[in-house]
Design a protein around this motif. Structure first.
Motif, PDB file in Angstrom:
ATOM      1  N   PHE A  11      -0.215   4.645   4.435  1.00 14.07           N
ATOM      2  CA  PHE A  11      -0.633   5.717   3.518  1.00 14.07           C
ATOM      3  C   PHE A  11       0.211   6.982   3.686  1.00 14.07           C
ATOM      4  O   PHE A  11       0.773   7.479   2.698  1.00 14.07           O
ATOM      5  CB  PHE A  11      -2.125   6.017   3.711  1.00 14.07           C
ATOM      6  CG  PHE A  11      -3.018   4.923   3.203  1.00 14.07           C
ATOM      7  CD1 PHE A  11      -3.482   4.936   1.905  1.00 14.07           C
ATOM      8  CD2 PHE A  11      -3.393   3.868   4.023  1.00 14.07           C
ATOM      9  CE1 PHE A  11      -4.297   3.924   1.415  1.00 14.07           C
ATOM     10  CE2 PHE A  11      -4.209   2.851   3.557  1.00 14.07           C
ATOM     11  CZ  PHE A  11      -4.661   2.865   2.246  1.00 14.07           C
ATOM     12  N   SER A  53       0.839  -1.204   0.000  1.00 17.76           N
ATOM     13  CA  SER A  53       0.000   0.000   0.000  1.00 17.76           C
ATOM     14  C   SER A  53       0.870   1.249   0.000  1.00 17.76           C
ATOM     15  O   SER A  53       0.605   2.214  -0.724  1.00 17.76           O
ATOM     16  CB  SER A  53      -0.930   0.008   1.219  1.00 17.76           C
ATOM     17  OG  SER A  53      -1.858  -1.054   1.166  1.00 17.76           O
ATOM     18  N   CYS A 108      -3.980  -0.779  -2.748  1.00 19.40           N
ATOM     19  CA  CYS A 108      -4.092  -0.279  -1.369  1.00 19.40           C
ATOM     20  C   CYS A 108      -5.242  -0.902  -0.577  1.00 19.40           C
ATOM     21  O   CYS A 108      -5.072  -1.316   0.566  1.00 19.40           O
ATOM     22  CB  CYS A 108      -4.259   1.236  -1.381  1.00 19.40           C
ATOM     23  SG  CYS A 108      -2.835   2.144  -2.012  1.00 19.40           S
ATOM     24  N   MET A 160       1.228   4.217  -2.822  1.00 22.60           N
ATOM     25  CA  MET A 160       1.071   5.624  -2.469  1.00 22.60           C
ATOM     26  C   MET A 160       2.298   6.434  -2.871  1.00 22.60           C
ATOM     27  O   MET A 160       2.196   7.641  -3.118  1.00 22.60           O
ATOM     28  CB  MET A 160       0.809   5.771  -0.968  1.00 22.60           C
ATOM     29  CG  MET A 160      -0.539   5.212  -0.515  1.00 22.60           C
ATOM     30  SD  MET A 160      -1.937   5.860  -1.466  1.00 22.60           S
ATOM     31  CE  MET A 160      -1.886   7.600  -1.029  1.00 22.60           C
TER      32      MET A 160
END
Length: 372
Positions: free
Chosen positions: A301, A161, A267, A165
């Protein structure tokens, strides 16, 4: 978020922590409005950085608790709830700069923060009356952070994830100078292109989240490892693609929209997969472990966003937009190799679990309320 949220969560309920963090966020935002009266530049910078750090810390706690509550209430729709929460965050990121600019022009520095603080206060009241008091405290089954960190296969989806990002945030700082130099377009077009980029996430994420809950989430994550770097080749475009696709405003907007659709593939199934793998590995998942996994996933994130923006600033100083996006996509191919390795590890873990009599196949996840 990983340490403080979990340790505090052993003493207070999720709703209590949510109320405390939201309340502190409102207070800090009101205090930020008062900084407009600080005339000393040094003190202004020190105080605004301090308040922003506090805002970020409370925002992180709110993020983790939101995921923990929804995972507890909707154990069969984890990917869907994940996509909805992240979509709301993306909508805020997309529209808050515009609204901030409107309020700043209308009433200056003070009004921007006062309106925001009032909005947070309304959210605080809504949380008090509308959020269910869900128990996410440590249960008798125990569990600790080390039991999660020692299982690379379990926390690897969080890293993936973060890697997605990185790609999502890499082009944001350098997009405006690029469109100005290449298309003689101003910040308005750059903002429109990023809005389309975010819209791609917001529109498709809930549908993808629902599909991830009903189908095999592992397939979505594996697909992102191949499709994201390929989409990035059309962003610059890459030198070996330039002969097929010429750089233009349309090409840029379409590519950003496609990337906006592909980012959720990598994600949003992460939390669902992490829960699943830990349960398959150990047969059960204590609440404390679920909280740790949620915190690690949420941290991915901002980690990816920070790395992506930092790399963008360093690389873009020496390379053109086309070469910078091409090189970062090639770097992501290492992540593609790691995902292939991870898929092999997952296959072995599932096969071993099946041999030991657990109700799990090698291709579909073990997900049930009993396993949560």
């Amino acid at each position: 978020a990983v340490v403080s949220t979990q340790s505090t969560g052993d003493k207070y309920s999720a709703k209590t922590m949510l109320l405390i963090s939201t309340g502190m966020l409102a207070v800090v935002t009101f205090l930020s409005a008062a900084l407009g009266h600080v005339t000393n530049n040094t003190w202004f910078i020190v105080l605004i950085v301090l308040l922003r750090l506090i805002q970020g810390a409370n925002g992180g706690v709110i993020d983790v608790i939101a995921f923990a509550i929804t995972a507890k209430i909707y154990p069969g729709n984890i990917a869907l709830t994940t996509s909805i929460i992240e979509t709301s965050l993306n909508l805020a990121v997309a529209f808050s700069p515009f609204l901030g600019g409107v309020f700043y022009e209308a009433g200056g520095f003070y009004l921007s923060f006062v309106v925001t603080a009032c909005a947070v206060t309304v959210v605080l009241i809504g949380t008090f009356f509308g959020v269910t008091n869900v128990d996410t405290k440590r249960d008798s089954a125990g569990g600790n952070l080390f039991s999660v960190l020692k299982e690379v296969a379990v926390w690897f989806p969080a890293w993936h994830s973060a890697a997605c990002m990185i790609l999502f945030n890499f082009y944001i700082p350098i997009l405006s100078p690029y469109v100005q130099a290449s298309f003689n377009a101003g910040p308005t077009f750059a903002g429109f292109a990023l809005l389309i980029n975010t819209a791609g996430i917001c529109i498709t994420a809930p549908f993808l989240g629902h599909a991830m809950d009903k189908l095999n989430p592992y397939v979505f994550m594996a697909a992102s490892a191949f499709l994201l770097p390929a989409a990035y080749w059309f962003l610059g475009p890459a030198p070996f693609v330039a002969g097929v696709v010429a750089a233009s405003k349309t090409q840029l907007v379409v590519t950003l929209a496609v990337i906006g659709v592909l980012v959720p593939l990598g994600c949003y199934p992460g939390l669902l997969i992490m829960f699943d793998l830990y349960t398959v590995k150990y047969g059960k998942m204590p609440q404390a472990v679920k909280n740790y996994i949620t915190a690690i996933y949420c941290a991915s994130f901002p980690l990816g966003g920070c790395i992506g923006s930092a790399m963008s600033g360093v690389i873009a100083e020496k390379l053109t937009f086309s070469l910078a996006t091409t090189y970062i996509s090639f770097a992501f191919l290492l992540e593609t190799v790691l995902v292939i390795w991870w898929c092999v590890v997952v296959y072995r873990v599932k096969r071993q679990a099946a041999r030991e009599g657990l109700k799990v196949s090698e291709s579909s996840p073990l997900l049930s309320e009993n396993s949560s």
